[in-house]
Design an enzyme around this catalytic site. Structure first.
Site, mmCIF file in Angstrom:
data_model
loop_
_atom_site.group_PDB
_atom_site.id
_atom_site.type_symbol
_atom_site.label_atom_id
_atom_site.label_comp_id
_atom_site.label_asym_id
_atom_site.label_seq_id
_atom_site.Cartn_x
_atom_site.Cartn_y
_atom_site.Cartn_z
ATOM 1 N N THR A 29 -2.857 -28.762 -63.892
ATOM 2 C CA THR A 29 -2.982 -30.006 -63.337
ATOM 3 C C THR A 29 -2.771 -31.575 -64.606
ATOM 4 O O THR A 29 -2.387 -31.817 -63.592
ATOM 5 C CB THR A 29 -4.261 -29.453 -65.509
ATOM 6 O OG1 THR A 29 -5.618 -28.697 -65.305
ATOM 7 C CG2 THR A 29 -4.862 -30.726 -65.485
ATOM 8 N N GLN A 40 -3.245 -20.442 -57.314
ATOM 9 C CA GLN A 40 -3.786 -18.968 -57.234
ATOM 10 C C GLN A 40 -3.032 -18.192 -56.065
ATOM 11 O O GLN A 40 -3.631 -16.834 -56.330
ATOM 12 C CB GLN A 40 -5.533 -18.782 -57.001
ATOM 13 C CG GLN A 40 -6.522 -19.348 -58.129
ATOM 14 C CD GLN A 40 -6.334 -18.396 -59.154
ATOM 15 O OE1 GLN A 40 -6.057 -17.512 -59.495
ATOM 16 N NE2 GLN A 40 -7.031 -18.757 -60.092
ATOM 17 N N ALA A 52 2.642 -21.051 -64.819
ATOM 18 C CA ALA A 52 3.502 -19.749 -64.514
ATOM 19 C C ALA A 52 2.114 -18.675 -65.202
ATOM 20 O O ALA A 52 2.017 -17.891 -65.127
ATOM 21 C CB ALA A 52 4.479 -20.131 -65.729
ATOM 22 N N CYS A 71 -12.166 -22.896 -66.995
ATOM 23 C CA CYS A 71 -11.403 -24.456 -67.206
ATOM 24 C C CYS A 71 -12.341 -25.275 -67.903
ATOM 25 O O CYS A 71 -12.437 -26.598 -67.706
ATOM 26 C CB CYS A 71 -10.585 -25.004 -66.415
ATOM 27 S SG CYS A 71 -9.416 -24.088 -65.601
#
Length: 375
Positions: A73, A171, A191, A317
């Site tokens: 983000t 992804q 990560a 999210c």
């Protein structure tokens, strides 16, 4: 004695790999601040720079192109800034909210591109939308459906137009070959999607122009692109998890592909009316997104959770909310289907027992078990 739960939500976050845990524990024992010039500081700096080299090698970039961030983000918020007057942004309608909402372009300078029913960006619309100097932001693979975008083809189109391509690889790491992303001008990832710690990621800028101006300002760390003392332990964990993910990649793709085939075949037997989203497109081997007509996602998630199975409804999210998926809506799914989507995603620690437990719980939810008993 409690029974182990089945965790099948790797696209939200993967369990921490033991290699990452060990690297973090070692790094927590390093005393110095990476910006200090004494021996302790140099030791901490060495941890960070070794990790930077690991990331650079994985993405075919120079170490100087790698900037550590708090995750995808923050990286999207930093990379997606206008570069001069008249600069426009093109994104697909199925992008993650960190791209759709995290950019810094004025609303009238943003073009949202349609996708096909399979979830791939409409290349003719992309070609029409992109002008010289524009920024294009696209996922390598979708977080909800696993649908893979033709990034090599897109990169060639964007380059021919004199525009900049920013690739969301959140992804992708450990699930597809990163060489496919090397023609992008910028790439970012987190990560925790491949077994590293939460709250750390990286952006790789390899465009011909200078990188965007600093988003987090202060002491000038990360070559003055991202201020704030580096999270040494998390960065060490990121590098160790990345090494492990790439080491195991081929085995993981094969294993997850077998799980997906089994799951989808049995899903069709349990609920023949089920719809698998993106089924006809190239998808990540670890991802199945489906809906059973007449079944609400929120109720299914609760029932599965009570049966010891952790899955999700689209993106993780949205502050724990179950909402109608903008991804599936953009793909043309009806309101009922888009609101009923369940995502199953596997990874490095998934076992066959996890798949069996999910299928047994789904069988119960869909009422097939009671029907057979009555017969």
């Amino acid at each position: 004695m409690s029974v182990a739960r089945a965790y099948l939500d790797y696209n939200a976050t993967a369990p921490l790999r033991p290699e990452a845990r060990d690297a973090m524990i070692d790094a927590l024992g390093v005393v110095g601040n990476p910006s200090s010039i004494h021996g302790e500081g140099r030791a901490a700096r060495a941890v960070v720079e070794r990790a930077r080299e690991t990331v650079a090698q994985a993405f075919g970039a120079k170490a100087s192109a790698v900037t550590f961030t708090s995750g995808g983000t923050e990286a999207a918020n930093w990379l997606l800034q206008p570069r001069g007057d008249g600069c426009a942004l093109a994104v697909s309608a199925v992008e993650h909210p960190c791209v759709l909402k995290g950019h810094r372009f004025a609303a009238d300078r943003v073009r949202v591109l349609p996708v096909t029913a399979e979830g791939r960006v409409d290349l003719s619309a992309l070609e029409e939308a992109v002008a010289p100097g524009a920024v294009v932001a696209l996922q390598a693979a979708n977080n909800e459906t696993g649908v893979i975008q033709p990034i090599c083809e897109i990169a060639a189109l964007v380059r021919a137009k004199g525009a900049t391509l920013v690739c969301d690889a959140v992804q992708a790491v450990g699930r597809m070959h990163l060489s496919e992303l090397e023609q992008s001008d910028a790439v970012f990832f987190s990560a925790h999607k491949f077994g590293g710690p939460k709250g750390v990621g990286a952006a790789i800028w390899r465009g011909c122009s200078e990188p965007p101006p600093a988003f987090v300002k202060g002491g000038g760390q990360e070559r003055r692109l991202r201020s704030g003392t580096e999270n040494v332990a998390a960065i060490a964990g990121l590098a160790a998890a990345l090494d492990a993910a790439l080491r195991d990649q081929e085995m993981l793709i094969a294993k997850c592909g077998a799980f997906r085939s089994k799951l989808e075949q049995r899903l069709q037997a349990i609920a023949p009316e089920a719809v698998i989203f993106g089924e006809g497109a190239a998808r990540l081997a670890n991802t199945t997104c489906f809906a059973v007509p007449g079944k609400r996602a929120d109720l299914m998630l609760m029932a599965l959770d009570l049966d010891g199975v952790a899955v999700s409804s689209g993106s993780a999210c949205s502050s724990g909310k179950v909402e109608r998926s903008h991804v599936l809506t953009a793909m043309g799914a009806g309101e009922d289907l888009a609101a009923g989507a369940i995502r199953v995603s596997t990874g490095w620690a998934t076992r066959d027992d996890d798949i069996e437990r999910f299928l047994a719980a789904l069988d119960k939810i869909c009422g097939r078990r009671e029907t057979r008993s009555a017969a």
